[in-house]
Design a protein around this motif. Structure first.
Motif, mmCIF file in Angstrom:
data_model
loop_
_atom_site.group_PDB
_atom_site.id
_atom_site.type_symbol
_atom_site.label_atom_id
_atom_site.label_comp_id
_atom_site.label_asym_id
_atom_site.label_seq_id
_atom_site.Cartn_x
_atom_site.Cartn_y
_atom_site.Cartn_z
ATOM 1 N N LEU A 1 0.988 -1.324 0.045
ATOM 2 C CA LEU A 1 0.110 -0.037 -0.035
ATOM 3 C C LEU A 1 0.938 1.220 -0.028
ATOM 4 O O LEU A 1 0.704 2.171 -0.723
ATOM 5 C CB LEU A 1 -1.157 -0.005 1.259
ATOM 6 C CG LEU A 1 -1.938 1.179 1.365
ATOM 7 C CD1 LEU A 1 -2.640 1.390 0.196
ATOM 8 C CD2 LEU A 1 -2.606 1.037 2.541
ATOM 9 N N THR A 2 1.898 1.099 0.748
ATOM 10 C CA THR A 2 2.825 2.423 0.702
ATOM 11 C C THR A 2 3.422 2.524 -0.583
ATOM 12 O O THR A 2 3.541 3.518 -1.148
ATOM 13 C CB THR A 2 3.919 2.196 1.861
ATOM 14 O OG1 THR A 2 3.099 2.228 3.325
ATOM 15 C CG2 THR A 2 5.139 3.269 1.851
ATOM 16 N N VAL B 1 -5.934 4.664 5.893
ATOM 17 C CA VAL B 1 -5.743 6.192 5.701
ATOM 18 C C VAL B 1 -4.593 6.625 6.503
ATOM 19 O O VAL B 1 -3.586 7.395 5.772
ATOM 20 C CB VAL B 1 -7.120 6.928 6.235
ATOM 21 C CG1 VAL B 1 -6.775 8.336 6.525
ATOM 22 C CG2 VAL B 1 -8.093 6.601 5.468
ATOM 23 N N GLU B 2 -4.340 6.322 7.661
ATOM 24 C CA GLU B 2 -3.029 6.320 8.252
ATOM 25 C C GLU B 2 -1.622 6.029 7.378
ATOM 26 O O GLU B 2 -0.819 6.718 7.193
ATOM 27 C CB GLU B 2 -2.783 5.799 9.612
ATOM 28 C CG GLU B 2 -3.800 6.374 10.622
ATOM 29 C CD GLU B 2 -3.774 5.254 11.972
ATOM 30 O OE1 GLU B 2 -4.616 5.962 12.865
ATOM 31 O OE2 GLU B 2 -3.337 4.097 11.858
ATOM 32 N N VAL B 3 -1.692 4.790 6.909
ATOM 33 C CA VAL B 3 -0.750 4.405 6.293
ATOM 34 C C VAL B 3 -0.369 5.110 4.811
ATOM 35 O O VAL B 3 0.727 5.705 4.261
ATOM 36 C CB VAL B 3 -0.648 2.916 5.824
ATOM 37 C CG1 VAL B 3 0.350 2.535 4.520
ATOM 38 C CG2 VAL B 3 -0.281 2.197 7.094
ATOM 39 N N ALA C 1 0.991 8.520 5.504
ATOM 40 C CA ALA C 1 2.311 8.621 5.870
ATOM 41 C C ALA C 1 3.047 8.564 4.591
ATOM 42 O O ALA C 1 4.164 9.152 4.495
ATOM 43 C CB ALA C 1 2.522 7.368 6.967
ATOM 44 N N ALA C 2 2.660 7.674 3.835
ATOM 45 C CA ALA C 2 3.463 7.591 2.513
ATOM 46 C C ALA C 2 3.592 8.816 1.777
ATOM 47 O O ALA C 2 4.576 8.768 1.019
ATOM 48 C CB ALA C 2 2.688 6.568 1.798
ATOM 49 N N VAL C 3 2.482 9.551 1.712
ATOM 50 C CA VAL C 3 2.413 10.781 0.870
ATOM 51 C C VAL C 3 2.898 12.060 1.638
ATOM 52 O O VAL C 3 3.377 13.189 1.068
ATOM 53 C CB VAL C 3 1.259 11.110 0.024
ATOM 54 C CG1 VAL C 3 0.645 9.955 -0.831
ATOM 55 C CG2 VAL C 3 0.018 11.417 1.001
ATOM 56 N N GLY C 4 2.932 11.903 2.871
ATOM 57 C CA GLY C 4 3.759 12.747 3.919
ATOM 58 C C GLY C 4 2.977 14.471 3.426
ATOM 59 O O GLY C 4 3.726 15.377 3.723
ATOM 60 N N GLY C 5 1.873 14.596 3.249
ATOM 61 C CA GLY C 5 1.165 15.765 3.364
ATOM 62 C C GLY C 5 1.490 16.556 1.746
ATOM 63 O O GLY C 5 0.909 17.460 1.467
ATOM 64 N N ARG C 6 2.249 15.717 0.849
ATOM 65 C CA ARG C 6 2.418 16.350 -0.468
ATOM 66 C C ARG C 6 1.337 16.120 -1.426
ATOM 67 O O ARG C 6 1.005 16.686 -2.229
ATOM 68 C CB ARG C 6 3.859 15.527 -1.016
ATOM 69 C CG ARG C 6 5.126 15.979 -0.213
ATOM 70 C CD ARG C 6 6.091 15.307 -0.863
ATOM 71 N NE ARG C 6 6.104 13.705 -0.770
ATOM 72 C CZ ARG C 6 6.210 12.867 -0.011
ATOM 73 N NH1 ARG C 6 6.707 13.539 1.482
ATOM 74 N NH2 ARG C 6 6.038 11.500 0.317
ATOM 75 N N VAL D 1 -5.172 12.780 0.402
ATOM 76 C CA VAL D 1 -6.008 11.497 0.954
ATOM 77 C C VAL D 1 -7.388 11.486 0.846
ATOM 78 O O VAL D 1 -8.013 12.376 1.840
ATOM 79 C CB VAL D 1 -5.353 10.759 2.101
ATOM 80 C CG1 VAL D 1 -5.845 9.570 2.467
ATOM 81 C CG2 VAL D 1 -3.653 10.971 2.290
ATOM 82 N N LYS D 2 -7.804 10.621 0.120
ATOM 83 C CA LYS D 2 -9.561 10.562 -0.061
ATOM 84 C C LYS D 2 -9.814 9.221 0.497
ATOM 85 O O LYS D 2 -9.310 8.290 -0.077
ATOM 86 C CB LYS D 2 -10.055 10.943 -1.228
ATOM 87 C CG LYS D 2 -11.306 10.845 -1.441
ATOM 88 C CD LYS D 2 -11.889 10.957 -2.708
ATOM 89 C CE LYS D 2 -13.610 10.665 -2.773
ATOM 90 N NZ LYS D 2 -13.982 10.912 -4.432
ATOM 91 N N ALA D 3 -10.552 9.380 1.496
ATOM 92 C CA ALA D 3 -11.344 8.141 2.169
ATOM 93 C C ALA D 3 -12.701 7.866 1.673
ATOM 94 O O ALA D 3 -13.354 8.801 1.808
ATOM 95 C CB ALA D 3 -11.442 8.139 3.722
ATOM 96 N N SER D 4 -12.669 6.820 1.054
ATOM 97 C CA SER D 4 -13.851 6.513 0.428
ATOM 98 C C SER D 4 -14.387 4.996 0.438
ATOM 99 O O SER D 4 -13.535 3.998 0.584
ATOM 100 C CB SER D 4 -13.979 6.725 -0.836
ATOM 101 O OG SER D 4 -15.226 6.722 -1.766
#
Length: 223
Positions: free
Chosen positions: A142-143, A174-176, A179-184, A187-190
């Motif tokens: 996933l990361t 969502v946490e993972v 963390a992977a994209v680091g705010g760049r 992240v959409k949760a659906s």
């Protein structure tokens, strides 16, 4: 919960992607979107023109390669281009999940890049089917897929279509992803977010956008 009704509405993609949806259903969806004050609506490609006509400040998102992701990249790219030409400001594309699970991350990267190239001005959200990736490939996959999406030019990574039997969004996914994209990236949760408690949990985990089909029930839970 720390979130007001307006806070959550401002990050909602009000969604209708059922195959049996009619033009009348989309008209009702847009009326509800305007009433609820959501950020965007998310619809199937044939309904983009109707959604654009009826939107009152809402962004219109179209899905691409939906729901399986098992489409040729050239088809996904064309579908995205047509949606943008019809007025869509955002594209939610599905990756080839099997390619990712099989370790073909270059294939996944090229697939995303093709859509990015075809819709350069649109917000690109990449649906990774987080539950399936974790079930068949584990959390590190996933990361890795989120980082591939970033490399290919995505603006968001998105958990799920809501149609895969492995399941929809989870707090851990969502946490993972965050963390992977680091705010760049966003992240959409659906997928499976049905209550105000669910929505707050996703936002606390790092979601910056929510895809909801039962938006009114979620917002009503916030008062």
């Amino acid at each position: 919960m720390g979130y007001t009704r307006a806070d959550v509405a401002a990050v909602v993609d009000h969604t209708l992607l059922k195959p049996e949806a009619t033009e009348a259903d989309i008209v009702a969806l847009l009326a509800e979107a305007v009433e609820l004050g959501v950020y965007a609506v998310c619809v199937s490609p044939p309904f983009v023109p109707t959604a654009v006509t009826l939107a009152a400040g809402q962004a219109v998102a179209a899905v691409v390669g939906f729901p399986s992701g098992k489409h040729l990249s050239v088809i996904k790219a064309h579908e995205a281009a047509v949606a943008v030409e019809s007025g869509a400001a955002e594209i939610d594309m599905v990756i080839d999940v099997g390619a990712a699970i099989g370790g073909e991350l270059d294939v996944v990267r090229a697939d995303i890049a093709a859509v990015r190239e075809a819709a350069p001005g649109a917000v690109l959200k990449v649906i990774v089917e987080s539950s399936a990736l974790v079930e068949f490939g584990g959390w590190p996959l996933l990361t890795d897929v989120c980082r591939v999406a970033e490399d290919a030019g995505a603006d968001f990574v998105k958990t799920s279509t809501g149609f895969h039997p492995s399941g929809g969004a989870s707090v851990r996914a969502v946490e993972v992803m965050a963390a992977a994209v680091g705010g760049r990236l966003g992240v959409k949760a659906s997928g499976g977010i049905r209550s105000a408690t669910d929505a707050a949990a996703m936002l606390n985990a790092g979601a910056t956008r929510l895809g909801l089909s039962g938006t009114r029930a979620v917002l009503d839970g916030l008062g």
